[in-house]
Design a protein around this motif. Structure first.
Motif, mmCIF file in Angstrom:
data_model
loop_
_atom_site.group_PDB
_atom_site.id
_atom_site.type_symbol
_atom_site.label_atom_id
_atom_site.label_comp_id
_atom_site.label_asym_id
_atom_site.label_seq_id
_atom_site.Cartn_x
_atom_site.Cartn_y
_atom_site.Cartn_z
ATOM 1 N N LYS A 25 -42.254 32.749 -18.383
ATOM 2 C CA LYS A 25 -41.262 32.484 -18.088
ATOM 3 C C LYS A 25 -40.402 32.958 -17.392
ATOM 4 O O LYS A 25 -39.508 33.255 -16.990
ATOM 5 N N LEU A 26 -40.660 32.541 -15.928
ATOM 6 C CA LEU A 26 -39.848 31.709 -15.017
ATOM 7 C C LEU A 26 -39.172 31.466 -14.688
ATOM 8 O O LEU A 26 -39.774 29.680 -15.178
ATOM 9 N N GLU A 27 -38.173 31.104 -14.703
ATOM 10 C CA GLU A 27 -37.211 29.871 -15.413
ATOM 11 C C GLU A 27 -36.096 30.222 -13.769
ATOM 12 O O GLU A 27 -36.727 29.404 -12.736
ATOM 13 N N GLY A 28 -34.854 30.365 -14.281
ATOM 14 C CA GLY A 28 -33.657 29.826 -13.195
ATOM 15 C C GLY A 28 -34.490 30.739 -11.383
ATOM 16 O O GLY A 28 -35.205 31.998 -11.557
ATOM 17 N N CYS A 29 -33.929 30.146 -10.385
ATOM 18 C CA CYS A 29 -33.935 29.865 -9.376
ATOM 19 C C CYS A 29 -32.766 30.367 -8.116
ATOM 20 O O CYS A 29 -32.466 28.279 -8.478
ATOM 21 N N TYR A 30 -32.518 30.803 -7.626
ATOM 22 C CA TYR A 30 -31.690 29.812 -6.765
ATOM 23 C C TYR A 30 -30.984 30.864 -5.142
ATOM 24 O O TYR A 30 -32.532 31.766 -4.937
ATOM 25 N N TRP A 31 -30.258 30.557 -3.908
ATOM 26 C CA TRP A 31 -30.599 30.841 -2.716
ATOM 27 C C TRP A 31 -29.577 31.919 -2.815
ATOM 28 O O TRP A 31 -28.471 31.196 -3.207
ATOM 29 N N GLY A 32 -29.627 33.381 -2.049
ATOM 30 C CA GLY A 32 -28.245 33.558 -1.919
ATOM 31 C C GLY A 32 -28.241 34.533 -0.108
ATOM 32 O O GLY A 32 -29.526 35.050 -0.426
ATOM 33 N N GLY A 33 -27.580 34.476 0.477
ATOM 34 C CA GLY A 33 -27.976 34.883 1.056
ATOM 35 C C GLY A 33 -28.876 34.895 1.563
ATOM 36 O O GLY A 33 -28.930 33.694 3.445
ATOM 37 N N HIS A 34 -29.776 35.513 2.489
ATOM 38 C CA HIS A 34 -31.009 35.150 3.029
ATOM 39 C C HIS A 34 -32.602 35.501 2.001
ATOM 40 O O HIS A 34 -33.818 35.542 2.702
ATOM 41 N N SER A 35 -31.982 35.724 0.948
ATOM 42 C CA SER A 35 -33.491 35.206 0.256
ATOM 43 C C SER A 35 -33.218 34.537 -0.883
ATOM 44 O O SER A 35 -32.432 33.844 -1.518
ATOM 45 N N VAL A 36 -34.392 34.762 -1.580
ATOM 46 C CA VAL A 36 -34.985 33.460 -2.847
ATOM 47 C C VAL A 36 -34.749 34.909 -4.229
ATOM 48 O O VAL A 36 -35.261 35.596 -4.067
ATOM 49 N N TYR A 37 -33.899 34.019 -5.284
ATOM 50 C CA TYR A 37 -33.962 34.893 -6.575
ATOM 51 C C TYR A 37 -34.282 34.168 -7.404
ATOM 52 O O TYR A 37 -34.283 32.626 -7.846
ATOM 53 N N PHE A 38 -35.689 34.754 -7.980
ATOM 54 C CA PHE A 38 -36.150 34.508 -8.984
ATOM 55 C C PHE A 38 -35.858 34.901 -10.327
ATOM 56 O O PHE A 38 -36.076 36.092 -10.822
ATOM 57 N N VAL A 39 -36.047 34.034 -11.950
ATOM 58 C CA VAL A 39 -35.910 35.148 -12.832
ATOM 59 C C VAL A 39 -37.083 35.070 -14.268
ATOM 60 O O VAL A 39 -37.390 33.930 -14.148
ATOM 61 N N SER A 40 -37.188 35.601 -14.156
ATOM 62 C CA SER A 40 -38.626 35.924 -15.869
ATOM 63 C C SER A 40 -37.510 36.561 -16.691
ATOM 64 O O SER A 40 -36.798 37.709 -16.822
ATOM 65 N N SER A 41 -37.250 35.172 -17.762
ATOM 66 C CA SER A 41 -36.597 35.493 -19.017
ATOM 67 C C SER A 41 -37.453 36.292 -20.121
ATOM 68 O O SER A 41 -36.345 37.295 -20.557
ATOM 69 N N PHE A 42 -38.036 36.738 -20.130
ATOM 70 C CA PHE A 42 -38.651 38.161 -20.919
ATOM 71 C C PHE A 42 -41.212 38.210 -20.650
ATOM 72 O O PHE A 42 -40.542 36.920 -19.891
ATOM 73 N N ALA A 43 -40.404 38.616 -20.864
ATOM 74 C CA ALA A 43 -42.526 39.511 -20.806
ATOM 75 C C ALA A 43 -43.419 39.947 -22.164
ATOM 76 O O ALA A 43 -42.409 40.953 -22.814
ATOM 77 N N ARG A 44 -44.561 39.805 -22.608
ATOM 78 C CA ARG A 44 -44.292 40.012 -24.158
ATOM 79 C C ARG A 44 -46.056 40.594 -23.701
ATOM 80 O O ARG A 44 -46.371 39.146 -24.147
ATOM 81 N N SER A 45 -46.597 41.661 -23.891
ATOM 82 C CA SER A 45 -47.829 42.008 -24.341
ATOM 83 C C SER A 45 -48.724 41.078 -25.318
ATOM 84 O O SER A 45 -49.790 40.841 -25.266
ATOM 85 N N ALA A 46 -47.538 40.879 -26.490
ATOM 86 C CA ALA A 46 -48.103 40.392 -27.672
ATOM 87 C C ALA A 46 -48.706 39.160 -27.153
ATOM 88 O O ALA A 46 -49.916 38.578 -28.495
ATOM 89 N N GLU A 47 -48.254 38.427 -25.863
ATOM 90 C CA GLU A 47 -48.027 36.800 -25.809
ATOM 91 C C GLU A 47 -49.273 36.778 -24.172
ATOM 92 O O GLU A 47 -49.591 36.259 -24.372
ATOM 93 N N GLY A 48 -50.071 38.402 -24.584
ATOM 94 C CA GLY A 48 -50.873 37.684 -23.789
ATOM 95 C C GLY A 48 -50.245 38.906 -22.465
ATOM 96 O O GLY A 48 -50.935 39.176 -20.997
ATOM 97 N N SER A 49 -48.922 39.193 -21.574
ATOM 98 C CA SER A 49 -48.238 39.495 -20.324
ATOM 99 C C SER A 49 -48.926 40.812 -20.334
ATOM 100 O O SER A 49 -48.974 41.892 -21.890
ATOM 101 N N ALA A 50 -48.872 41.022 -19.110
ATOM 102 C CA ALA A 50 -49.580 43.116 -18.707
ATOM 103 C C ALA A 50 -47.858 43.532 -19.290
ATOM 104 O O ALA A 50 -48.842 44.638 -19.525
ATOM 105 N N GLY A 51 -46.969 43.676 -19.211
ATOM 106 C CA GLY A 51 -46.105 44.510 -19.555
ATOM 107 C C GLY A 51 -44.592 43.667 -20.796
ATOM 108 O O GLY A 51 -44.664 42.232 -21.180
ATOM 109 N N ASP A 52 -43.801 44.677 -21.214
ATOM 110 C CA ASP A 52 -42.871 44.194 -22.306
ATOM 111 C C ASP A 52 -41.391 43.994 -21.027
ATOM 112 O O ASP A 52 -41.380 45.412 -20.853
ATOM 113 N N HIS A 53 -40.865 43.598 -21.328
ATOM 114 C CA HIS A 53 -39.296 43.217 -21.006
ATOM 115 C C HIS A 53 -38.761 42.140 -21.329
ATOM 116 O O HIS A 53 -39.016 41.260 -21.849
ATOM 117 N N TYR A 54 -37.416 42.727 -21.226
ATOM 118 C CA TYR A 54 -36.269 41.217 -21.952
ATOM 119 C C TYR A 54 -35.126 40.107 -21.185
ATOM 120 O O TYR A 54 -34.952 39.298 -20.928
#
Length: 459
Positions: free
Chosen positions: A314-343
Motif C-alpha cells: 500500500k504505497l500511496e501518498g508522496c510529496y516533496w518537503g525541504g530536501h527530502s521526499v516523503y511517501f506513505v504506506s497506508s497499512f501492512a497486514r501479515s495475513a495478506e503477505g507482508s512481513a509485519g503489521d501496521h496501520y
C-alpha cells in the motif's frame, strides 16, 4: 483510492467494542515539516468541534464555510458532457492574473458510473473511462471554466504537480489492450497542462514505467521524479525514481525519456518489517528496472538480481518537503503477505545523504475515529502541518496533524450514501491548498463532489 482487505481495523473494533480514546503516533513529526517557515509558528490543536451542516454536505468548525465547485452528473461548463464520477487526486496550480487551476483525477474503471467524456486530441483510449477534468477559478473563487483535461485513461488515482505548473496523473492499473475492452495498454503516467490541455494532449510517458501507479513527487533541484506503486497482491509495490533525460524540466520534457530505477534497502526486502520510528538506512541503492514497459512481466515480479529488491504494501501518498521526499504506506497486514503489521507509515528519503528514515507509525492504539487507519492522500497545510485524508471505514474526515502530534478534525463528510439504519460515507481525496493558502480544496470520492473551504486558516 484503493482496494481493502475483507476486515478493516474499524470493523474489528466495532465487533469487540475496543474503542480507543486517544491518538497514537510514534515518531518525530517535527521532521515532517522541516524546511517550512510556518513550522516555527505551528502548534495549535485545531479549530474547535465540527458543526452539523444543515444542508447535509460538509461539517466544518465554526467560522469556516464551503462552496461546492462541482458535482458528478452536472454539465461541464465546456459543454463536453457530464462531470465524471469518482473524484480523486487533485492539485491547485497558480494561473495568470490571480487565477487558480484545479486539476482533478477521476478514478473510473471500465465499468465506472460516469466516465470522462472523450474529446478529440485529448483521448488516449476511447474505451477508457478515467482521466482528469480542469477547473479554472477567478481570484474570488468563482468557477470560470470546467473542461476535460485528459480522457481515455483508466483508474486515475493520484499523481502530483510539477515545478513547471503541470499535473502528472497516474493510472493505478496494469490492464493491457484486450482486457476489459481496452484498445491500448494502461498503467502509465500522463502530463496534463491545466491552462491548455491540448498543449499536453494524451501522450503516455512510457519511460516512467507501466505499473499500478499511485503518486509522484518531483525534486525541484534535480528534476528527479519519485513514484509510488500501490499493488494489491504480493509481491507488493516498489518505490521508484525516474532520472529524466532533460532534468531542467518544462512542459513536455518528460516525453524525452530517461531511466527508471527501483529502491533497494540493503538487507530489507519488505519495509513493513521495520517498526521503530527513527530507524535509518544509509547507502540506499537504486537498481535499473529491467523492463519499464512490463511487456511480459509486471515490474515488481521482474528479476533484480540475487540481492533482490525492496517491496512495501500500500504505497500511496508522496510529496516533496525541504530536501527530502516523503511517501506513505497506508497499512501492512501479515495475513495478506507482508512481513509485519501496521496501520500506516510515513517514510523520508534524503537523496543528498542516500538515507531512508521511518518517520511516523500510525496506531494501533488509535481512536478509530482518528487518522490511525490507512492514511492516504496527504499534503502540507499553510500552518506547516499536515492534512490527511483517511482511506478507511466508518465516518470520513479530513484531519490536521501538528508537529507535536496533535490531531484535529477539519471536515467530516455528511453525505450518507447508505441508509439511516446502516449509514455509509464516501471517503475524502485530493486535499490541496490554493497558492495563497487561503482556501482548502478537497474532493468527496462518492458522490463526486469538489469543495472549496475558507475560514480562519492559521499560517
Amino acid at each position: 483510492m484503493s482496494e481493502h482487505g475483507t476486515q478493516s481495523r474499524r470493523q474489528l473494533f466495532a465487533r469487540t467494542g475496543a474503542l480507543g480514546v486517544s491518538i497514537a503516533f510514534a515518531g518525530n513529526l517535527t521532521e515532517l515539516f522541516a524546511g517550512t517557515a510556518a513550522a516555527q509558528t505551528m502548534g495549535h490543536s485545531g479549530y474547535g468541534p465540527l458543526l452539523p451542516d444543515p444542508n447535509g454536505l460538509l461539517d466544518l468548525p465554526k467560522g469556516f464555510r464551503y462552496r461546492v465547485l462541482s458535482r458528478e452528473g452536472d454539465r461541464l461548463r465546456s459543454g463536453e458532457g457530464k462531470v465524471p464520477s469518482n473524484h480523486d487526486g487533485m492539485t491547485a496550480l497558480p494561473g495568470r492574473h490571480g487565477r487558480v487551476h484545479l486539476v482533478r483525477n477521476h478514478e473510473n474503471r471500465h465499468n465506472g458510473r460516469i466516465g470522462v467524456p472523450t474529446v478529440d486530441g485529448l483521448t488516449y483510449d476511447p474505451a477508457g473511462k478515467g482521466g482528469c477534468t480542469a477547473l479554472t477559478l477567478d481570484p474570488h473563487g468563482e468557477v470560470l471554466s470546467e473542461r476535460v483535461g485528459i480522457a481515455g485513461t483508466a483508474v486515475n488515482c493520484a499523481g502530483g504537480p510539477t515545478p513547471w505548473g503541470t499535473w502528472l496523473t497516474c493510472e493505478e492499473t496494469e490492464d493491457k489492450a484486450g482486457t476489459n475492452g481496452y484498445t491500448k495498454d494502461h498503467g502509465f503516467i500522463f502530463e496534463v497542462d491545466p491552462a491548455d490541455p491540448h498543449r499536453s494532449g494524451a501522450v503516455p510517458l512510457t519511460a516512467m514505467g507501466r505499473f499500478q501507479h499511485e503518486a509522484i513527487a518531483v525534486d525541484p533541484r534535480t528534476g528527479v521524479v519519485y513514484e509510488t506503486e500501490d499493488a494489491f497482491e504480493k509481491p507488493f509495490g516498489l518505490f521508484y525514481r525516474f532520472l529524466p533525460r532533460h532534468p531542467r524540466g518544462g512542459p513536455g520534457s518528460l516525453r524525452a525519456g530517461g531511466r527508471l530505477q527501483a529502491m533497494r534497502v540493503p538487507g530489507v526486502p519488505d519495509l513493513s518489517s521495520i517498526q521503530e520510528t527513527g530507524t535509518s538506512f544509509d547507502g540506499i541503492e537504486w537498481v535499473d528496472v529491467p523492463d519499464p514497459l512490463a511487456a511480459e512481466t509486471p515490474i515488481r515480479f521482474q528479476d533484480f538480481g540475487r540481492r533482490g529488491i525492496t517491496h512495501a504494501q500500500k504505497l500511496e501518498g508522496c510529496y516533496w518537503g525541504g530536501h527530502s521526499v516523503y511517501f506513505v504506506s497506508s497499512f501492512a497486514r501479515s495475513a495478506e503477505g507482508s512481513a509485519g503489521d501496521h496501520y500506516g507509515q510515513i517514510w523520508r528519503y534524503d537523496p543528498g545523504r542516500r538515507r531512508l528514515t521511518l518517520v511516523i507509525v500510525f496506531g494501533p492504539d488509535t481512536d478509530v475515529q482518528l487518522p490511525g487507519d490507512s492514511p492516504d492522500n496527504i499534503c502540507l497545510a499553510p500552518s506547516g502541518g499536515l492534512m490527511v485524508c483517511e482511506d478507511g471505514e466508518g465516518a470520513q474526515h479530513v484531519y490536521g496533524v501538528t508537529r507535536r502530534g496533535e490531531v484535529y478534525a477539519v471536515a467530516r463528510n455528511a453525505q450518507n450514501i447508505g441508509t439511516p439504519e446502516d449509514p455509509e460515507w464516501g471517503e475524502f481525496a485530493g486535499v490541496t491548498f490554493s497558492p495563497d493558502g487561503r482556501t482548502m480544496y478537497v474532493n468527496c470520492y462518492n458522490p463526486g463532489t469538489t469543495f472549496a473551504v475558507r475560514g480562519p486558516w492559521r499560517g
